[in-house]
Every structure is written in C-alpha cells, then in structure tokens.
Design a protein around this motif. Structure first.
Motif: not given
Length: 95
Positions: A8-12, A15-17, A24-26
C-alpha cells in the motif's frame, strides 16, 4: 513505486523511510536535482530542456527545487559550475 513493490502507498512510504532515511518524495526530488545538476554542468542544453529531461513539469518547478536544495537557481548554478568543452575531454598522452 508502491504498486511495483506490491505494498500500500502508506506501508511503502514507511518502509522506504526506514530503509533510506527519507521519504519517497524527497528521494525523487534529490535524484531529479542531481541529474539536472549534472546536465547543467556537462551539457549546453537549455534550462527548459534539462527540466523536461529530469521530469519536472515546468522550468519554474526545477528552479524552485534547485533553490530549495542547492541555494541557487539553475542559471546561476550553471554560471558557477559549467565545465568548458575543453575541460570535459580527457587529456591525451604524449608519448
């Protein structure tokens, strides 16, 4: 990116952070600025061409991102760091 990772976008985003220390945006902004920086240094492409090549919607969007990230507008950055054509070629060996 989330769909590719099958999250999900929120979980991704979480996890990315956790993995990278940035959102992801940064990360996307950093990659775009880095690519644009290299193009401004190494080519004579116009700012509009560079902004398109790096995924910015407009040259103004690239300018805002540059000022926020590097403290200089793209044109100013190029004046300071653009390598002249002779400096970009590898020196030849005499011998």
């Amino acid at each position: 990116m989330a769909a590719r990772a099958r999250l999900s976008p929120r979980h991704f985003a979480r996890a990315f952070l956790t993995e990278t220390g940035m959102t992801p945006g940064k990360y996307v902004e950093r990659v775009r600025v880095e690519h644009a920086r290299r193009l401004l240094e190494d080519t004579s492409d116009g700012v509009e061409e560079v902004s398109r090549a790096c995924g910015y919607g407009t040259p103004e969007a690239m300018r805002r991102s540059f000022v926020k990230t590097l403290g200089a507008a793209p044109a100013e950055y190029r004046r300071r760091f653009h390598a002249p054509p002779a400096a970009r070629t590898a020196p030849t060996r005499n011998g």
